[in-house]
Scaffold this active site. Structure first.
Site, PDB file in Angstrom:
ATOM      1  N   GLU A  99       0.835  -1.200   0.000  1.00  0.00           N
ATOM      2  CA  GLU A  99       0.000   0.000   0.000  1.00  0.00           C
ATOM      3  C   GLU A  99       0.872   1.253   0.000  1.00  0.00           C
ATOM      4  OE1 GLU A  99      -3.266   2.485   2.674  1.00  0.00           O
ATOM      5  OE2 GLU A  99      -2.817   0.415   3.210  1.00  0.00           O
ATOM      6  N   LYS A 229      -8.150 -15.754  16.157  1.00  0.00           N
ATOM      7  CA  LYS A 229      -8.164 -15.316  14.753  1.00  0.00           C
ATOM      8  C   LYS A 229      -9.531 -14.810  14.295  1.00  0.00           C
ATOM      9  CE  LYS A 229      -4.307 -18.357  13.674  1.00  0.00           C
ATOM     10  NZ  LYS A 229      -3.793 -19.504  12.918  1.00  0.00           N
ATOM     11  N   ASP A 304       1.931 -14.611  12.674  1.00  0.00           N
ATOM     12  CA  ASP A 304       0.829 -15.248  11.966  1.00  0.00           C
ATOM     13  C   ASP A 304      -0.103 -14.154  11.440  1.00  0.00           C
ATOM     14  OD1 ASP A 304      -1.456 -16.593  11.131  1.00  0.00           O
ATOM     15  OD2 ASP A 304      -1.327 -18.096  12.726  1.00  0.00           O
ATOM     16  N   HIS A 394      -2.383  10.107  -0.833  1.00  0.00           N
ATOM     17  CA  HIS A 394      -2.539   8.907  -1.654  1.00  0.00           C
ATOM     18  C   HIS A 394      -2.383   9.234  -3.136  1.00  0.00           C
ATOM     19  CE1 HIS A 394      -3.588   5.558   1.030  1.00  0.00           C
ATOM     20  NE2 HIS A 394      -3.946   6.508   1.868  1.00  0.00           N
TER      21      HIS A 394
END
Length: 400
Positions: A99, A229, A304, A394
């Protein structure tokens, strides 16, 4: 068999992908599976094949049916000054992302924090959880099983801790009952390991004892009350992994110079966006973009990535203190490690080395760094929104 003969068997459906490992080394198996895909789909996978990882070790610990390696750009943000209990120094933070503008934004936040004297950070809780689901005859029996866990805690603690030299069973709480099902939430400390495998093995031993002493049957080793998760309110309230809070008091002149806005404007954006907007949407994350920083540093250090789902939970607060800006981030559920799992992969280990937290006795220090990185990125984005600079950043960096 030659490599091409194995590929032909794969193409003809005469061999499964996992069976290749039985015929050749892990490195050769990796090449064969990749070449099988190239021939099957008439494509070239030259970049996936270009890597420096020890595939023999990775295939033994970290991946199945390997075909190569994913590469992401990695940047650096800093210096970021941290005033923590475990980390009290300046760091440069490695961040893996695709990004555009993200690293630049975190870097601006780090500059603001460092110019203000550094971020204060503390770990308020350090636990890992596993919560199986147990089936009983009815609510009466379920209540008896709940009491069994309470009455036998000392013995269950000893059983659990016999499976590990690092894990400690702290408590079993809460013990939820839903109809005929019981969900005991085992809460452990796990040292420098993130500890999910550790607590799973220990919990299984407790369930073996349950089967010996009672007629209850465990349905699944995870009953989703852990909660692993997935975003969940129980993890926000009770905590999971490292629970960390980082804050900063940014002087008025630095708010203006570095963030091009005012404390008053930042407070209003935080209230309207992060608090009211999140509540209106039913969000569990009352923040602007914790996931951006958590994901980027997780990818750079072998964490993870699925734990971003819970690691990005948290609440941002902002106060105008006579023109100075008080700003804080609260991360109640940050599962991180400096040993085990993906941290042993060569690139991830180097990322941890940049931070000075590779190896044992570094997990709490690493958690403080992650929280301060989140603080930097959050401060920068909310500041950009308050100043009206987000779209321009951006446009210039994300699309350049």
């Amino acid at each position: 068999m030659s490599n091409q003969e194995i590929i032909d068997k794969l193409l003809n459906g005469e061999m499964k992908l996992y069976q290749v490992d039985r015929e050749v080394s892990a490195k050769e198996a990796t090449d064969i599976r990749r070449e099988f895909l190239e021939q099957k789909y008439s494509i070239k996978l030259d970049n996936i094949s270009n890597y420096t990882l020890d595939m023999e070790r990775a295939s033994a610990r970290n991946i199945e049916n390997s075909i190569g390696v994913l590469q992401l750009p990695m940047g650096i943000a800093g210096p970021l000054k941290i005033n923590g209990e475990c980390c009290s120094r300046e760091v440069f933070v490695p961040l893996a992302t695709s990004e555009g503008a993200l690293v630049a934004s975190i870097n601006r936040g780090a500059s603001t924090i460092t110019a203000s004297g550094g971020a204060n950070v503390r770990i308020t809780s350090d636990i890992m959880t596993r919560a199986p689901v147990i089936k009983c005859e009815g609510v009466g029996d379920a209540l008896k099983i709940k009491q069994w866990f309470i009455d036998n805690f000392d013995e269950l603690k000893s059983i659990a801790e016999s499976t590990t030299s690092h894990g400690k069973l702290i408590k079993i709480d809460p013990i939820l009952i839903v109809g005929s099902y019981v969900y005991p939430r085992f809460v452990f400390s796990t040292g420098d390991s993130m500890g999910m495998n550790m607590v799973t093995i220990a919990s299984e031993k407790i369930l073996d004892k349950l089967a010996q002493d009672t007629s209850a049957v465990h349905v699944a080793l995870s009953g989703n009350v852990c909660v692993d998760k997935k975003p969940a309110a129980i993890n926000i309230v009770e905590g999971r992994g490292k629970s960390v809070i980082a804050d900063i008091l940014v002087p008025k002149d630095i708010v203006l110079k570095k963030l091009k806005t005012t404390a008053e404007a930042i407070v209003e954006v935080n209230m309207a966006k992060n608090l009211i907007g999140s509540a209106a949407a039913g969000s569990m994350g009352f923040n602007a973009h914790y996931a951006n920083m958590v994901a980027a540093i997780f990818l750079a250090t072998g964490q993870d990535p699925a734990h971003v789902a819970e690691g990005s939970l948290g609440i941002t607060t902002a106060e105008d203190r006579d023109g100075d800006l008080y700003f804080s981030v609260n991360l109640p559920d940050l599962p991180v490690a400096t040993v085990g799992g993906g941290t042993s992969l060569e690139v991830a280990h180097e990322g941890l080395e940049i931070l000075g937290v590779a190896g044992s006795d570094k997990a709490r220090e690493f958690a403080e760094i992650v929280a301060c990185t989140v603080l930097a990125g959050e401060l920068s984005l909310v500041g950009a929104l308050a100043a009206g600079h987000l779209a321009r950043a951006h446009q210039e960096l994300g699309r350049g």
